[in-house]
Design a protein around this motif. Structure first.
Motif, mmCIF file in Angstrom:
data_model
loop_
_atom_site.group_PDB
_atom_site.id
_atom_site.type_symbol
_atom_site.label_atom_id
_atom_site.label_comp_id
_atom_site.label_asym_id
_atom_site.label_seq_id
_atom_site.Cartn_x
_atom_site.Cartn_y
_atom_site.Cartn_z
ATOM 1 N N THR A 1 0.824 -1.214 0.000
ATOM 2 C CA THR A 1 0.000 0.000 0.000
ATOM 3 C C THR A 1 0.860 1.267 0.000
ATOM 4 O O THR A 1 1.850 1.356 0.720
ATOM 5 C CB THR A 1 -0.918 0.001 1.250
ATOM 6 O OG1 THR A 1 -1.838 -1.081 1.134
ATOM 7 C CG2 THR A 1 -1.690 1.312 1.375
ATOM 8 N N PHE B 1 -0.192 8.622 1.749
ATOM 9 C CA PHE B 1 0.237 10.013 1.711
ATOM 10 C C PHE B 1 -0.406 10.759 2.859
ATOM 11 O O PHE B 1 -1.606 10.576 3.090
ATOM 12 C CB PHE B 1 -0.178 10.680 0.390
ATOM 13 C CG PHE B 1 0.019 12.173 0.392
ATOM 14 C CD1 PHE B 1 1.269 12.711 0.136
ATOM 15 C CD2 PHE B 1 -1.034 13.024 0.703
ATOM 16 C CE1 PHE B 1 1.458 14.088 0.177
ATOM 17 C CE2 PHE B 1 -0.836 14.408 0.740
ATOM 18 C CZ PHE B 1 0.414 14.929 0.473
ATOM 19 N N PRO B 2 0.337 11.641 3.588
ATOM 20 C CA PRO B 2 1.781 11.872 3.483
ATOM 21 C C PRO B 2 2.567 10.664 4.007
ATOM 22 O O PRO B 2 1.960 9.699 4.474
ATOM 23 C CB PRO B 2 2.003 13.086 4.399
ATOM 24 C CG PRO B 2 0.653 13.569 4.808
ATOM 25 C CD PRO B 2 -0.289 12.446 4.635
ATOM 26 N N ARG C 1 -2.910 0.369 6.439
ATOM 27 C CA ARG C 1 -3.738 -0.770 6.034
ATOM 28 C C ARG C 1 -3.401 -2.012 6.848
ATOM 29 O O ARG C 1 -4.284 -2.635 7.428
ATOM 30 C CB ARG C 1 -3.549 -1.059 4.547
ATOM 31 C CG ARG C 1 -4.310 -2.280 4.066
ATOM 32 C CD ARG C 1 -4.457 -2.278 2.559
ATOM 33 N NE ARG C 1 -5.124 -3.496 2.122
ATOM 34 C CZ ARG C 1 -4.528 -4.431 1.397
ATOM 35 N NH1 ARG C 1 -3.265 -4.308 1.041
ATOM 36 N NH2 ARG C 1 -5.197 -5.507 1.033
ATOM 37 N N TRP D 1 -10.264 12.837 -9.156
ATOM 38 C CA TRP D 1 -11.207 11.851 -8.601
ATOM 39 C C TRP D 1 -12.489 12.527 -8.100
ATOM 40 O O TRP D 1 -13.585 12.064 -8.329
ATOM 41 C CB TRP D 1 -10.528 11.082 -7.459
ATOM 42 C CG TRP D 1 -11.359 10.003 -6.868
ATOM 43 C CD1 TRP D 1 -11.659 8.800 -7.417
ATOM 44 C CD2 TRP D 1 -12.020 10.027 -5.583
ATOM 45 N NE1 TRP D 1 -12.463 8.067 -6.560
ATOM 46 C CE2 TRP D 1 -12.697 8.797 -5.443
ATOM 47 C CE3 TRP D 1 -12.086 10.969 -4.545
ATOM 48 C CZ2 TRP D 1 -13.430 8.477 -4.297
ATOM 49 C CZ3 TRP D 1 -12.825 10.660 -3.411
ATOM 50 C CH2 TRP D 1 -13.492 9.420 -3.306
ATOM 51 N N TYR E 1 -9.094 15.679 -5.110
ATOM 52 C CA TYR E 1 -8.223 14.512 -4.989
ATOM 53 C C TYR E 1 -7.773 14.118 -6.387
ATOM 54 O O TYR E 1 -8.606 13.974 -7.289
ATOM 55 C CB TYR E 1 -8.965 13.332 -4.360
ATOM 56 C CG TYR E 1 -9.201 13.491 -2.880
ATOM 57 C CD1 TYR E 1 -8.310 12.947 -1.945
ATOM 58 C CD2 TYR E 1 -10.305 14.187 -2.408
ATOM 59 C CE1 TYR E 1 -8.528 13.096 -0.580
ATOM 60 C CE2 TYR E 1 -10.529 14.350 -1.049
ATOM 61 C CZ TYR E 1 -9.638 13.798 -0.141
ATOM 62 O OH TYR E 1 -9.855 13.952 1.205
ATOM 63 N N GLU F 1 -5.764 11.223 -8.498
ATOM 64 C CA GLU F 1 -5.354 9.816 -8.365
ATOM 65 C C GLU F 1 -4.014 9.582 -9.068
ATOM 66 O O GLU F 1 -3.933 9.640 -10.297
ATOM 67 C CB GLU F 1 -6.433 8.912 -8.954
ATOM 68 C CG GLU F 1 -6.111 7.431 -8.795
ATOM 69 C CD GLU F 1 -7.316 6.552 -9.053
ATOM 70 O OE1 GLU F 1 -8.445 6.982 -8.723
ATOM 71 O OE2 GLU F 1 -7.135 5.459 -9.590
ATOM 72 N N MET F 2 -2.978 9.341 -8.271
ATOM 73 C CA MET F 2 -1.676 9.010 -8.830
ATOM 74 C C MET F 2 -1.699 7.529 -9.191
ATOM 75 O O MET F 2 -1.849 6.687 -8.300
ATOM 76 C CB MET F 2 -0.569 9.307 -7.809
ATOM 77 C CG MET F 2 -0.479 10.765 -7.391
ATOM 78 S SD MET F 2 -0.304 11.843 -8.828
ATOM 79 C CE MET F 2 -0.303 13.459 -8.080
ATOM 80 N N GLN G 1 -0.826 4.353 -7.070
ATOM 81 C CA GLN G 1 -0.311 4.802 -5.773
ATOM 82 C C GLN G 1 -1.428 5.170 -4.804
ATOM 83 O O GLN G 1 -1.888 4.334 -4.037
ATOM 84 C CB GLN G 1 0.660 5.975 -5.982
ATOM 85 C CG GLN G 1 1.935 5.549 -6.726
ATOM 86 C CD GLN G 1 2.928 6.686 -6.832
ATOM 87 O OE1 GLN G 1 2.579 7.827 -7.123
ATOM 88 N NE2 GLN G 1 4.208 6.364 -6.582
ATOM 89 N N VAL G 2 -1.896 6.400 -4.864
ATOM 90 C CA VAL G 2 -2.836 6.900 -3.860
ATOM 91 C C VAL G 2 -3.483 8.169 -4.410
ATOM 92 O O VAL G 2 -2.942 8.812 -5.305
ATOM 93 C CB VAL G 2 -2.069 7.173 -2.526
ATOM 94 C CG1 VAL G 2 -1.002 8.259 -2.709
ATOM 95 C CG2 VAL G 2 -2.993 7.509 -1.388
ATOM 96 N N ARG G 3 -4.671 8.506 -3.897
ATOM 97 C CA ARG G 3 -5.324 9.760 -4.279
ATOM 98 C C ARG G 3 -4.893 10.852 -3.304
ATOM 99 O O ARG G 3 -5.102 10.714 -2.103
ATOM 100 C CB ARG G 3 -6.837 9.603 -4.250
ATOM 101 C CG ARG G 3 -7.340 8.573 -5.242
ATOM 102 C CD ARG G 3 -8.837 8.345 -5.119
ATOM 103 N NE ARG G 3 -9.216 7.203 -5.924
ATOM 104 C CZ ARG G 3 -9.985 6.195 -5.492
ATOM 105 N NH1 ARG G 3 -10.468 6.198 -4.271
ATOM 106 N NH2 ARG G 3 -10.272 5.197 -6.297
ATOM 107 N N VAL G 4 -4.322 11.913 -3.837
ATOM 108 C CA VAL G 4 -3.743 12.970 -3.007
ATOM 109 C C VAL G 4 -4.651 14.193 -2.995
ATOM 110 O O VAL G 4 -5.080 14.665 -4.050
ATOM 111 C CB VAL G 4 -2.355 13.363 -3.548
ATOM 112 C CG1 VAL G 4 -1.783 14.538 -2.757
ATOM 113 C CG2 VAL G 4 -1.406 12.169 -3.498
ATOM 114 N N VAL G 5 -4.940 14.705 -1.792
ATOM 115 C CA VAL G 5 -5.753 15.918 -1.703
ATOM 116 C C VAL G 5 -4.862 17.133 -1.894
ATOM 117 O O VAL G 5 -3.688 17.123 -1.503
ATOM 118 C CB VAL G 5 -6.492 15.997 -0.347
ATOM 119 C CG1 VAL G 5 -5.546 16.316 0.806
ATOM 120 C CG2 VAL G 5 -7.626 17.027 -0.402
#
Lengths: 381, 149
Positions: free
Chosen positions: B38, B41-42, B49, B67, B97, B99-100, B103-107
């Protein structure tokens, strides 16, 4: 194990009551609930109480009486009231006690809830750049939901219109004036797509619910209500919650889905059996999404439900019959208990102008909030 | 934007743990879990998880799809807000947000003021730029997103 009955309910009107402390509003609600079932404070064997911004709930004993009862303070974010009730439920269910009270009250300062990012482990930068606002979360959750399931701006307005109309019929509501469609649809945009009159505000109020074992209840009243289930659940990894900085790619269902399913399982019934419901409406979109998260309809069906008026007082599933959070505001400690109070009023047929007409026998409540937890109940007669 | 744009102005990262700075190719920093894979961020010391402490800091992507989003329509309460606008000159700003991939969705903030400029699924890119200027003239650098032109 014994079953659990609700024998007394009390409420201090929600809104703004200058000159009356939160604690005093809580004490008022307890006295009302005691009067409702003809009992005295000295009869209470235990209490679970909570408040987020108006002091320690156990200080109520200074006003109600130093009787030596077991009093436990509850602090569980926006589900504080629901958690107090769930704790009281277990106290009776276990057989340890046979009568006691769940109480909640609050008195928040005017304006948005104060947020201190560092206390929540979020990093100072997050607040600095203007991301520490709960309103943004609600807006982005419904924005995505509208995109995915075809919910329209018109439906957001109609939910708010319904709740203010219901509040106008409810003696304990804060906002007792119905708002027109235009007033809501033309109110300032707070956080797109949500406008000013689609959001609830922090407020004041108090609420108390007296629970008893069914055996005890039968000695006291000929028409008790039954708390068939009370459940609290918190978020899983991947559920989209307020103040999420990095959202996982694999999305998990919200804690409302978990809490709802566990509640129906405990009660031995399903969403189709519910005849009146109070669902968390922090803003219009929340009520819409919570209809599906609690199992009352499929994702996207809300558009039809709201347009056809299914959730109005005279609809097939009346939702937020007292105006919900939109018309009552959100005193965090009391909010979840207000929902239970309102379902009890409806099941007793004492709703006056706001009484639903389907002679309801089974009702449902759902409270949700930061930092990602939900509390649900099923109540029957 | 990199620090080159403000070569003669002192600059400082809003949070040294948030992204690589100074750098010609600044990157947001996250955590990669060596146990379950998983990305979070940060960056943090354990995996949200699987709870593993076997995580390492990793660089996140610079482009992704939007997103969800909103427009912050009013001047946020200060504190915690550290922006220097006033009620008179406040201009709404985007938040969303991104979506990378993988990876992860970054705000983050989005450099637009109107919802008409945004749509779920559109391509976005990361920018690093001054968020505000300290009293001593130091520019405080933060990150934001903007639609790919």
């Amino acid at each position: 194990m014994t079953d659990v009955a609700i024998i007394g309910i009390g409420i201090h009107p929600f809104g703004r009551t200058d000159g009356v402390s939160g604690l005093e509003q809580g004490a008022f609600a307890v006295r009302q609930a005691l009067k409702d079932c003809g009992m005295d404070w000295g009869d209470m064997q235990f209490a679970y109480g909570g408040s987020s911004a108006a002091g320690n709930a156990d200080a109520l004993v200074n006003q109600l009486g130093l009787t030596g009862l077991q009093f436990v303070n509850v602090a569980n974010g926006c589900a504080t009231g629901g958690s107090a009730l769930q704790s009281a439920y277990m106290a009776i269910k276990s057989g340890m006690f046979d009568v006691g009270v769940a109480v909640g009250f609050d008195k928040h300062p005017r304006g948005a809830f104060a947020v201190e990012p560092e206390k929540m482990g979020l990093g100072k930068w997050y607040g600095d750049v203007g991301l520490a606002l709960t309103t943004q979360f609600f807006a982005m959750k419904i924005q995505k939901y509208m995109h995915d399931y075809g919910i329209t701006d018109d439906t957001l307005v109609k939910v708010a219109e319904k709740n203010y109309a219901n509040g106008a019929l409810c003696p304990h509501a804060w906002r007792k004036t119905a708002l027109t469609y235009e007033q809501i649809a033309e109110s300032p945009m707070i956080s797109h797509p949500l406008r000013k009159y689609m959001f609830c505000s922090p407020a004041e109020g108090g609420c108390a619910i007296i629970l008893a074992s069914v055996e005890k209840a039968k000695q006291l009243t000929s028409h008790p209500l039954f708390l068939k289930a009370a459940v609290v659940r918190t978020r899983h990894f991947g559920s989209f919650e307020v103040f999420t900085q990095g959202q996982a790619l694999d999305q998990a269902p919200s804690p409302s889905v978990d809490a709802s399913q566990a509640t129906f399982e405990m009660a031995g019934i399903g969403p189709k059996d519910i005849q009146v419901a109070q669902l968390q409406d922090t803003e219009s979109g929340a009520e819409i999404m919570h209809m599906a998260e609690n199992g009352f309809c499929a994702d996207g069906d809300q558009e039809k439900w709201i347009q056809e008026g299914y959730t109005k007082i005279d609809g097939k599933l009346p939702v937020n019959t007292d105006g919900g959070c939109l018309a009552n505001g959100e005193p965090v400690g009391a909010s979840g208990l207000r929902q239970v109070y309102e379902v009890c009023v409806q099941l007793r047929g004492e709703g006056g102008e706001r009484q639903v007409q389907n002679n309801p026998k089974v009702g449902y409540t759902h409270v949700y909030g930061a930092p990602g937890l939900s509390g649900c109940t099923v109540i029957s007669r | 934007m990199s620090q080159a744009a403000g070569a003669n102005v002192p600059q400082k990262s809003i949070d040294p743990k948030l992204f690589t700075w100074p750098s010609n190719k600044p990157r947001l920093l996250g955590s990669q879990c060596n146990n379950c894979g998983t990305t979070s961020f940060p960056a943090q010391a354990s995996c949200p998880r699987c709870c593993s402490e076997d995580v390492e800091t990793c660089e996140l992507g610079t482009r992704g799809k939007l997103w969800s989003f909103t427009i912050q329509g009013f001047l946020p309460k200060s504190p915690p807000y550290a922006g220097t606008e006033t009620l008179e000159d406040f201009k709404p700003f985007g938040v969303g947000y991104v979506e990378m991939p993988g990876q992860v969705r970054v705000v983050g903030r989005i450099n637009v003021s109107s919802p008409e400029e945004l749509a779920i699924g559109m391509d976005m890119e990361l920018v690093f730029e001054p968020f505000r200027t300290d009293e001593d003239g130091t520019e405080i650098i933060s990150y934001a997103f903007r639609p790919v032109a």
